[in-house]
Structure formats: structure tokens, C-alpha cells
Motif scaffolding. Structure first.
Motif, PDB file in Angstrom:
ATOM      1  N   ASP A 192       0.869  -1.185   0.000  1.00  0.00           N
ATOM      2  CA  ASP A 192       0.000   0.000   0.000  1.00  0.00           C
ATOM      3  C   ASP A 192       0.899   1.225   0.000  1.00  0.00           C
ATOM      4  N   SER A 193       0.335   2.353  -0.308  1.00  0.00           N
ATOM      5  CA  SER A 193       1.133   3.568  -0.492  1.00  0.00           C
ATOM      6  C   SER A 193       1.631   4.158   0.822  1.00  0.00           C
ATOM      7  N   SER A 194       1.255   3.565   1.968  1.00  0.00           N
ATOM      8  CA  SER A 194       1.691   4.112   3.254  1.00  0.00           C
ATOM      9  C   SER A 194       3.203   3.964   3.452  1.00  0.00           C
ATOM     10  N   HIS A 195       3.825   3.068   2.698  1.00  0.00           N
ATOM     11  CA  HIS A 195       5.283   2.911   2.793  1.00  0.00           C
ATOM     12  C   HIS A 195       6.008   4.110   2.199  1.00  0.00           C
ATOM     13  N   PHE A 196       5.314   4.893   1.394  1.00  0.00           N
ATOM     14  CA  PHE A 196       5.961   5.912   0.572  1.00  0.00           C
ATOM     15  C   PHE A 196       6.056   7.232   1.317  1.00  0.00           C
ATOM     16  N   SER A 197       7.287   7.723   1.526  1.00  0.00           N
ATOM     17  CA  SER A 197       7.508   9.052   2.100  1.00  0.00           C
ATOM     18  C   SER A 197       7.717  10.020   0.952  1.00  0.00           C
ATOM     19  N   VAL A 198       6.974  11.109   0.960  1.00  0.00           N
ATOM     20  CA  VAL A 198       7.044  12.020  -0.173  1.00  0.00           C
ATOM     21  C   VAL A 198       7.004  13.467   0.305  1.00  0.00           C
ATOM     22  N   SER A 199       7.769  14.308  -0.386  1.00  0.00           N
ATOM     23  CA  SER A 199       7.770  15.735  -0.110  1.00  0.00           C
ATOM     24  C   SER A 199       7.469  16.477  -1.399  1.00  0.00           C
ATOM     25  N   GLN A 200       6.637  17.525  -1.301  1.00  0.00           N
ATOM     26  CA  GLN A 200       6.234  18.266  -2.482  1.00  0.00           C
ATOM     27  C   GLN A 200       6.329  19.776  -2.265  1.00  0.00           C
ATOM     28  N   ASN A 201       7.132  20.175  -1.290  1.00  0.00           N
ATOM     29  CA  ASN A 201       7.249  21.594  -0.978  1.00  0.00           C
ATOM     30  C   ASN A 201       8.711  22.007  -0.925  1.00  0.00           C
ATOM     31  N   GLY A 202       8.947  23.280  -1.092  1.00  0.00           N
ATOM     32  CA  GLY A 202      10.285  23.818  -0.916  1.00  0.00           C
ATOM     33  C   GLY A 202      11.127  23.771  -2.175  1.00  0.00           C
ATOM     34  N   THR A 203      12.403  24.043  -1.990  1.00  0.00           N
ATOM     35  CA  THR A 203      13.367  24.093  -3.086  1.00  0.00           C
ATOM     36  C   THR A 203      14.194  22.812  -3.097  1.00  0.00           C
ATOM     37  N   PHE A 204      14.251  22.177  -4.238  1.00  0.00           N
ATOM     38  CA  PHE A 204      15.031  20.950  -4.368  1.00  0.00           C
ATOM     39  C   PHE A 204      16.521  21.282  -4.370  1.00  0.00           C
ATOM     40  N   ASP A 259      12.429  20.069   0.971  1.00  0.00           N
ATOM     41  CA  ASP A 259      11.778  20.392   2.230  1.00  0.00           C
ATOM     42  C   ASP A 259      12.400  19.564   3.357  1.00  0.00           C
ATOM     43  N   THR A 260      11.601  18.736   4.035  1.00  0.00           N
ATOM     44  CA  THR A 260      12.116  17.981   5.188  1.00  0.00           C
ATOM     45  C   THR A 260      12.603  16.582   4.832  1.00  0.00           C
ATOM     46  N   LEU A 261      12.512  16.188   3.570  1.00  0.00           N
ATOM     47  CA  LEU A 261      12.913  14.841   3.169  1.00  0.00           C
ATOM     48  C   LEU A 261      14.306  14.871   2.530  1.00  0.00           C
ATOM     49  N   THR A 262      15.196  14.036   3.047  1.00  0.00           N
ATOM     50  CA  THR A 262      16.552  13.943   2.526  1.00  0.00           C
ATOM     51  C   THR A 262      16.883  12.489   2.222  1.00  0.00           C
ATOM     52  N   VAL A 263      17.310  12.230   0.984  1.00  0.00           N
ATOM     53  CA  VAL A 263      17.612  10.873   0.538  1.00  0.00           C
ATOM     54  C   VAL A 263      19.010  10.850  -0.067  1.00  0.00           C
ATOM     55  N   TYR A 284      16.249  21.206 -18.474  1.00  0.00           N
ATOM     56  CA  TYR A 284      16.288  20.976 -17.024  1.00  0.00           C
ATOM     57  C   TYR A 284      14.983  21.441 -16.378  1.00  0.00           C
ATOM     58  N   ASP A 285      14.511  20.647 -15.427  1.00  0.00           N
ATOM     59  CA  ASP A 285      13.252  20.943 -14.744  1.00  0.00           C
ATOM     60  C   ASP A 285      13.463  21.082 -13.249  1.00  0.00           C
ATOM     61  N   SER A 286      12.615  21.861 -12.625  1.00  0.00           N
ATOM     62  CA  SER A 286      12.585  21.915 -11.167  1.00  0.00           C
ATOM     63  C   SER A 286      11.978  20.621 -10.628  1.00  0.00           C
ATOM     64  N   VAL A 287      12.440  20.191  -9.474  1.00  0.00           N
ATOM     65  CA  VAL A 287      11.878  19.005  -8.830  1.00  0.00           C
ATOM     66  C   VAL A 287      10.825  19.447  -7.824  1.00  0.00           C
ATOM     67  N   THR A 288       9.606  19.005  -8.059  1.00  0.00           N
ATOM     68  CA  THR A 288       8.498  19.358  -7.168  1.00  0.00           C
ATOM     69  C   THR A 288       8.005  18.167  -6.366  1.00  0.00           C
ATOM     70  N   GLN A 289       8.589  16.995  -6.605  1.00  0.00           N
ATOM     71  CA  GLN A 289       8.201  15.812  -5.842  1.00  0.00           C
ATOM     72  C   GLN A 289       9.420  14.907  -5.656  1.00  0.00           C
ATOM     73  N   LEU A 290       9.751  14.664  -4.396  1.00  0.00           N
ATOM     74  CA  LEU A 290      10.809  13.724  -4.023  1.00  0.00           C
ATOM     75  C   LEU A 290      10.189  12.685  -3.108  1.00  0.00           C
ATOM     76  N   GLY A 291      10.344  11.422  -3.477  1.00  0.00           N
ATOM     77  CA  GLY A 291       9.735  10.362  -2.680  1.00  0.00           C
ATOM     78  C   GLY A 291      10.665   9.180  -2.510  1.00  0.00           C
ATOM     79  N   PHE A 292      10.423   8.402  -1.457  1.00  0.00           N
ATOM     80  CA  PHE A 292      11.226   7.204  -1.223  1.00  0.00           C
ATOM     81  C   PHE A 292      10.399   6.154  -0.497  1.00  0.00           C
ATOM     82  N   ALA A 293      10.648   4.907  -0.851  1.00  0.00           N
ATOM     83  CA  ALA A 293      10.037   3.776  -0.143  1.00  0.00           C
ATOM     84  C   ALA A 293      10.993   2.602  -0.191  1.00  0.00           C
ATOM     85  N   GLU A 294      10.958   1.790   0.840  1.00  0.00           N
ATOM     86  CA  GLU A 294      11.689   0.524   0.861  1.00  0.00           C
ATOM     87  C   GLU A 294      10.737  -0.522   1.421  1.00  0.00           C
TER      88      GLU A 294
END
Length: 441
Positions: A47-59, A102-106, A312-322
Motif C-alpha cells: 500500500d502507499s503508506s510505505h511511501f515518504s514524499v515531499s512536495q514543498n520547498g526548493t530541491f 523540504d524535510t525529506l533527505t535521501v 532541465y526541470d525543477s523538482v516538485t516531488q521527491l519520494g522514497f520507499a523501501e
């Protein structure tokens, strides 16, 4: 000895032989994938609950690397048991690329080793909070001229060399240092994606003249200070170097990143082995390092040529799951129909706890797999027209991940290093597709 005694001895010996055989071996489990309990368990946990995603701030992105060449010769891991390497042709590195939104770092990590050492991955994960990292996407170049000594357990050590805690410590220390430095250096960034069809550089080594996974895939990172990094991935095994040589080397991936970083437009390069299962580099014989350099330049040239024309594009979505990957019984085959009993396999190699990793940058997704993912499976990935980069060796190793319709082949990939049965490649591919579908909205 009388004829009766001889006959009795023959019958007794035959009986003992049968008993030993059935103690050590049993029939291969060919039940359909849909009937396997591990498959049902995997689907239930998705299910998608494993997925951590950020969609705010500057990449932002940052990068760094650290030398992981041992101070003393170590076990050369690749091409069978070769003993310790006798010289260093080129140094080995761990390379780290840190991504932040934003608050997500990978972090993305690539080792100049045959695979990501499981013990090292575990210890690096334990140190992440000290580094400022949430997750790490692990990979390796799959060089067959790297070193081992970082596994524990008799069976694993017979493959990778006797356990050396100093080497584990070196790898953990240098990985954490590279991640920490990359984290400190993050700057606002944009990305671009490109792929290049290079079918003349790769062979299907499982099926003679069979289809190949031909694409060199790349992500470009361009920062606000005009510095640039290139992440690239290709399906050819890092086996360009002559198997008889006992020199430490990062093989063609090491030469590729060196050539990229020697170019004034590229500040940093990182290579991750792609769908290398079933694929080898197309190389002329006899071997020479000059030919290896030429091969690497055939990969570097399109990567460098594209740098000025990419959008080149701005990144507006960074996500990670394991996500965990449940496994069935070990299926180490000795013939088409017979396998070593799973309990003996576990005694030899221990338990495996594999995962599949997912890293998302806008519509682009990276998928990390726990083995040699076969290029013959790549066209089964349902990408919905969005690019997907599949890499191998994400922190555990369960063998070759090949299509089930190739399982009957009497080949090293399908027999001695295909540890979890005829459907493992299909299974991993299906779980990838299910999860990509879940997170595509």
C-alpha cells in the motif's frame, strides 16, 4: 565373500545412497506463482503508506566521494576464488549523491564493489540520523575486480572471502563520511533525464544472439552554482577486465566516471549497475586497458554530448520507499527437477531479508533490486510512459532475477545462482509494477 553377501552389500549401499539423497535433496517446487504463500503475503502488504514524499520547498543536491581501497591486499571477489589481489590498478570509491526537498533527505550510494555489502548497509542505516539523512538508496558498480571480506557465515565467506571486520569498518566509515560531506554541500538544483540506445556495447550472455537491454540511462543534476553531476546506469556486467588478472579495479564503470569527471563541464559522476543479469559487455579480445578505456569512452561520449541541450526541470516531488520482499523456500537446483533441501541452503548461506527500493524524482523513478536483475525483464516494467531506472544490488543479494521462461536453461545464472525458484524474476517484476501503479497518482 559369497554372492549372497555381495548382493546384500550392494542392496545396503544402494539403500544408504537413497536415504542420503532424500535427506539432502527434494523436488523443485514448480507450483504457479499465484499459489505461492510468499506471493500472496507480498501483495497483502502493498500500500502507499510505505511511501515518504515531499512536495514543498526548493530541491537541492550535493555530492561527495571517498576512497575505499584497503591499506593491505584483500580477497579479490569475482570470477571465482582468486585469493588476494596482488596490485591496485585503479582505486575503488564509494560515491554519494544527496537529494533534499523540504524535510525529506535521501542519499544515493554506489560502491565500486560486486554488490552492496549487507552488513555495511545495515550499519550505515543505523548512522543516518547522525548524518541528517532519512533514507539511502544503495547500489554498486558490480565490478568483478573489487574485494570481499565483508560477509559473515561460512557459506557467504566461501563466496566473498573470510570476514574482515576492518574492511566493514572502512566501508561504513567512508560511506558515512561521503554522505555527511554531500549533505553539507547541497545547493538548489534542477534535473534532466536522458537515455541512449547502445545495443552494440552489450551482449545477451544467457541466450545466444538473444534480445538485449540496450539503454544507457542518465539523470543530470545542475546546481545554482553551475556545477553538474551525472548519475548513469547500464546493463552490461562490469566484467570487461581479464578474469585472469589479480589487480584491484573498478572496471569500465570506474573508467567511465573518471572520464566524465575529467571533463570541465562535470563536477561529479556516479554509476550504478543496471539490469546486468543476463548481460555482458561486448568486448574485443584479447583484453587491454586501452580497450577498456575505449569502451568507457563510448559510454561517456553521448552523456557529455547531451549536457548542453537537455531541458532541465525543477523538482516538485521527491519520494522514497523501501518495502520488504517475502521469500519462499530456497530452490538451489542440481538438476531440472531436484533441488538442495531449503534447510541445508539456510545453514550454508543464512537467511535473506531482501527489500525493493523506490526513489522518485517528479515522474522519474529509480527501482533498486536485491540481486542481478535481468535485462530480459526490463520491457515488462509498466512505466506508463514515465522513465524507470532499474538498478541491482540494493543491500541484500538473492541471486539472479531472471524470467521464468528461461529457468529451464542449464546455465550458471539459472541453476547455481538462482536461489529462490523459477518465478523469482517474475515475482520481483510484478511487485515493482504493483508498487509503481500504487504511487503513480
Amino acid at each position: 565373500m559369497t554372492g549372497q553377501k555381495i548382493l546384500g552389500a550392494i542392496i545396503g549401499g544402494t539403500l544408504i545412497g537413497f536415504i542420503i539423497f532424500f535427506v539432502l535433496f527434494q523436488r523443485v517446487d514448480y507450483r504457479p506463482l499465484s499459489e505461492q504463500p510468499y506471493y500472496q503475503s507480498a501483495l497483502q502488504q502493498l500500500d502507499s503508506s510505505h511511501f515518504s514524499v515531499s512536495q514543498n520547498g526548493t530541491f537541492k543536491s550535493g555530492w561527495s566521494k571517498r576512497n575505499i581501497t584497503p591499506s593491505q591486499p584483500a580477497h579479490l571477489m569475482g570470477y571465482g576464488w582468486k585469493g588476494d589481489y596482488q596490485q591496485v590498478h585503479d582505486s575503488l570509491w564509494v560515491r554519494a549523491l544527496v537529494l533534499q526537498l523540504d524535510t525529506l533527505t535521501v542519499g544515493i550510494v554506489a560502491y565500486d564493489l560486486m554488490l552492496t555489502p549487507p552488513l555495511v548497509a545495515q550499519q550505515v542505516k543505523m548512522a543516518l540520523s547522525d548524518v541528517g539523512m532519512d533514507y539511502v538508496y544503495f547500489s554498486a558498480t558490480h565490478t568483478h575486480k573489487g574485494y570481499g571480506g565483508w560477509e559473515q557465515g561460512l557459506g557467504r565467506e566461501l563466496i566473498s572471502g573470510w570476514h574482515n571486520p576492518d574492511l566493514v569498518g572502512l566501508l561504513v566509515t567512508q560511506t558515512v563520511a561521503a554522505l555527511r560531506e554531500a549533505y553539507k554541500r547541497v545547493l538548489p538544483s534542477k534535473i534532466a533525464y536522458a537515455q541512449f540506445e547502445l545495443d552494440s556495447l552489450v551482449n545477451n550472455r544467457l541466450v545466444h544472439n538473444g534480445p538485449v537491454e540496450p539503454y544507457l540511462r542518465a539523470i543530470y543534476f545542475q546546481r545554482a552554482d553551475s556545477t553538474q553531476a551525472i548519475f548513469s546506469s547500464f546493463a552490461a556486467h562490469a566484467t570487461f577486465t581479464d578474469s585472469k588478472l589479480k589487480s584491484l579495479s573498478a572496471d569500465y564503470p570506474g573508467e567511465l566516471v573518471r572520464q566524465l569527471e575529467d571533463n570541465p563541464t562535470v563536477d561529479f559522476a556516479l554509476f550504478a549497475a543496471g539490469a546486468v543479469g543476463s548481460h555482458s559487455p561486448n568486448k574485443p579480445n584479447p583484453f587491454s586497458y586501452e580497450k577498456l578505456q575505449t569502451y568507457a569512452s563510448h559510454l561517456a561520449t553521448p552523456l557529455l554530448s547531451a549536457t548542453d541541450s537537455l531541458p532541465y526541470d525543477s523538482v516538485t516531488q521527491l519520494g522514497f520507499a523501501e518495502i520488504d520482499l517475502p521469500l519462499g523456500e530456497a530452490q538451489l537446483r542440481i538438476t531440472e527437477k531436484w533441488r538442495v533441501r531449503p534447510q541445508w541452503f539456510r545453514h550454508a548461506l543464512g537467511e535473506h531479508s531482501p527489500t525493493i527500493s523506490f526513489l522518485q524524482l517528479n515522474k522519474l523513478k529509480l527501482v533498486g533490486t536485491p540481486g542481478d536483475f535481468s535485462g530480459l525483464l526490463y520491457n515488462r516494467i509498466e512505466s506508463a510512459a514515465n522513465p524507470v531506472i532499474v538498478t541491482s544490488f540494493n543491500g541484500e543479494y538473492i541471486g539472479y532475477l531472471i524470467p521464468s521462461d528461461r529457468y529451464h536453461l542449464n546455465h550458471r545464472e539459472t541453476r547455481s545462482i538462482n536461489w529462490y525458484g523459477p518465478y523469482t524474476g517474475d515475482y520481483v517484476t510484478e511487485i515493482i509494477n504493483e508498487y509503481l501503479s500504487l504511487t503513480s497518482h
